[in-house]
Design a protein around this motif. Structure first.
Motif, short mmCIF file in Angstrom:
data_model
loop_
_atom_site.label_atom_id
_atom_site.label_comp_id
_atom_site.label_asym_id
_atom_site.label_seq_id
_atom_site.Cartn_x
_atom_site.Cartn_y
_atom_site.Cartn_z
N ALA A 1 -47.76 25.39 -17.87
CA ALA A 1 -48.20 26.71 -18.30
C ALA A 1 -47.11 27.76 -18.09
CB ALA A 1 -49.47 27.10 -17.52
N LEU A 2 -46.27 27.55 -17.08
CA LEU A 2 -45.26 28.56 -16.72
C LEU A 2 -43.91 28.35 -17.39
CD1 LEU A 2 -45.96 28.65 -12.86
CD2 LEU A 2 -46.36 30.54 -14.46
N ALA A 3 -43.62 27.10 -17.75
CA ALA A 3 -42.28 26.82 -18.27
C ALA A 3 -42.38 25.86 -19.46
CB ALA A 3 -41.42 26.19 -17.17
N SER A 4 -41.31 25.84 -20.24
CA SER A 4 -41.31 24.98 -21.41
C SER A 4 -40.74 23.61 -21.03
CB SER A 4 -40.49 25.67 -22.50
OG SER A 4 -40.07 24.73 -23.43
N VAL A 5 -41.64 22.67 -20.74
CA VAL A 5 -41.24 21.38 -20.18
C VAL A 5 -41.02 20.36 -21.30
CG1 VAL A 5 -41.96 19.48 -18.71
CG2 VAL A 5 -42.50 21.82 -18.04
N ALA B 1 -52.44 18.77 -10.85
CA ALA B 1 -52.57 20.23 -10.81
C ALA B 1 -51.21 20.90 -10.96
CB ALA B 1 -53.24 20.63 -9.50
N VAL B 2 -50.21 20.34 -10.27
CA VAL B 2 -48.87 20.93 -10.32
C VAL B 2 -48.30 20.83 -11.73
CG1 VAL B 2 -46.52 20.76 -9.42
CG2 VAL B 2 -48.46 20.44 -7.88
N VAL B 3 -48.49 19.67 -12.37
CA VAL B 3 -48.00 19.50 -13.73
C VAL B 3 -48.65 20.53 -14.66
CG1 VAL B 3 -47.96 17.94 -15.72
CG2 VAL B 3 -47.42 17.05 -13.43
N ASP C 1 -37.44 18.22 -16.96
CA ASP C 1 -36.38 18.67 -17.88
C ASP C 1 -36.96 19.79 -18.73
OD1 ASP C 1 -34.33 17.00 -17.07
OD2 ASP C 1 -35.13 15.33 -18.23
N LEU C 2 -36.20 20.89 -18.83
CA LEU C 2 -36.77 22.09 -19.44
C LEU C 2 -35.95 22.56 -20.64
CD1 LEU C 2 -36.75 23.25 -15.88
CD2 LEU C 2 -38.93 23.19 -17.10
N ASP C 3 -36.67 23.09 -21.65
CA ASP C 3 -35.98 23.65 -22.81
C ASP C 3 -35.30 24.97 -22.45
OD1 ASP C 3 -36.65 21.65 -24.66
OD2 ASP C 3 -38.70 22.44 -24.77
N PHE D 1 -37.75 30.34 -8.63
CA PHE D 1 -38.96 30.06 -9.41
C PHE D 1 -40.00 29.38 -8.51
CE2 PHE D 1 -41.46 27.00 -11.82
CZ PHE D 1 -41.90 27.73 -12.90
N THR D 2 -41.24 29.79 -8.64
CA THR D 2 -42.27 29.15 -7.82
C THR D 2 -43.41 28.62 -8.68
OG1 THR D 2 -43.42 31.25 -7.52
CG2 THR D 2 -41.89 30.60 -5.78
N VAL D 3 -43.98 27.54 -8.21
CA VAL D 3 -45.15 26.96 -8.86
C VAL D 3 -46.10 26.53 -7.75
CG1 VAL D 3 -44.01 24.70 -9.09
CG2 VAL D 3 -45.98 25.23 -10.53
#
Ligand code: ATP
Ligand code: MG
Length: 315
Positions: free
Chosen positions: A291-295, A284-286, A247-249, A256-258
């Motif tokens: 780092a990439l998104a505001s979780v 690692a994925v978390v 869930d993202l702010d 989007f890629t991770v």
């Protein structure tokens, strides 16, 4: 404890051909099964309708004679040594009853003590345990025909155990039970299995039974073994993936890629993203994702056994 070699069962059936003609046809229910089950194992024996599960159990318990192959249970050959075998095994066929229809459970249990010649104290101790764990006390004096299905099944399990068998064959023991009764039966069986003194073979269409109880899963189809191993082995064979739901702010955009994961869906205007994990490590994925998104929140969803088994049946 249990050994099957090239086990096979053919049934001859007559099929209608026109008004008067009938033709004989052979149905192969079990088609060459090789399996070895060690003492104390809890094995889930599953497969689609008509796969040959009940037929296998009938051959293991001496109800049906194999058409070919060899079978041994507790070192005995089921059909010729059926009486001796009966003292060593407990059987529940969910769709049939082994209880006396007109007798209260209490009397059925007393009769079984004499049928199996169980010493009174051992019988009383086992019955006490079943009464407590399966909560039989509310209906011990009710005739079996007046019991609900769930009550009867708890009675059937007790009846199968009073002579202290070393192998238990259960054919759909939780069929038709409500959620609470299912849980009662499962924890009872889990407790029994934890002692390591009982070998259990269980067929079911409720895969939660298997998840809760069985380390080993044998899947059959058209009378043959198509999988033998753990649930995890089944998942890795069919490439089941764990899923990370975030869930993202700030909403994510499609595309989007991770690293280490694959975006599979975006919901709530991009505020909820689901990723399939490509490796077995979620950490690692978390790390990359935060780092990439505001979780705001994260959850990890294990692959569903229903899904993987459905894929196996379809294939
Ligand atoms: N007595 C019989 N006579 C003829 N055919 C039979 C007999 N018993 C079973 N069969 C056939 O053998 C096949 C396997 O049946 P079985 O009852 O072993 O399946 P199962 O795996 O237990 O299925 P389910 O999940 O529906 O209980 C089926 O095609 C069935 O029609
Ligand atoms: Mg069956």
């Amino acid at each position: 404890m249990i050994e099957m070699q090239g086990l096979r069962k053919d049934f001859t059936v007559r099929v209608r051909k026109g008004v008067l003609r009938r033709e004989k046809r052979t149905v192969t229910a079990v088609d060459g099964i090789d399996l070895t089950i060690a003492e104390g194992e809890m094995v889930g024996y599953i497969g689609p309708n008509g796969a040959g599960k009940s037929t296998t159990l009938k051959m293991l318990t001496g109800v049906l004679a194999p058409s070919a192959g060899a079978v041994s249970v507790c070192g005995l050959t089921p059909v010729p040594q059926r009486t001796r075998l009966a003292l060593r095994i407990g059987v529940v066929f969910g769709q049939r009853s082994q209880l006396w229809w007109d007798l209260p459970l209490r009397d059925s249990f007393a009769l079984l003590r004499h049928v199996y010649r169980v010493p009174a104290d051992a019988h009383a101790a086992r019955l006490r345990r079943c009464r407590a764990l399966l909560e039989l006390d509310g209906f011990l004096d009710t005739p079996v025909r007046q019991l609900s299905l769930g009550q009867r099944m708890r009675g059937e399990l007790t009846a199968a155990l009073l002579h202290g068998p070393s192998v238990l064959f259960l054919d759909e023991p939780t069929i038709g039970l409500d959620v609470v009764s299912k849980q009662a039966v499962r924890s009872f069986l889990a407790e029994l299995g934890a002692t390591g003194a009982v070998t259990l073979v269980l067929t079911t269409h409720d895969l939660a039974d298997i998840e809760r109880l069985c380390r080993r899963l044998v899947v059959i189809d058209h009378g043959r073994v198509v999988h033998d191993g753990t649930i995890e082995a089944l998942h890795s064979r069919y490439g089941s993936r764990r899923r990370l739901v975030a869930d993202l702010d700030v909403p994510l955009r499609p595309g989007f890629t991770v690293p280490g994961a694959e975006l599979v869906s975006l919901e709530a205007d991009g505020h909820r993203a689901s990723f399939d994990l490509l490796s077995s490590s979620a950490g690692a994925v978390v790390g990359e994702l935060t780092a990439l998104a505001s979780v705001r929140d994260l959850s990890l969803v294990e692959p569903d056994i229903e899904d993987v088994v459905a894929r196996l049946y379809r294939s």
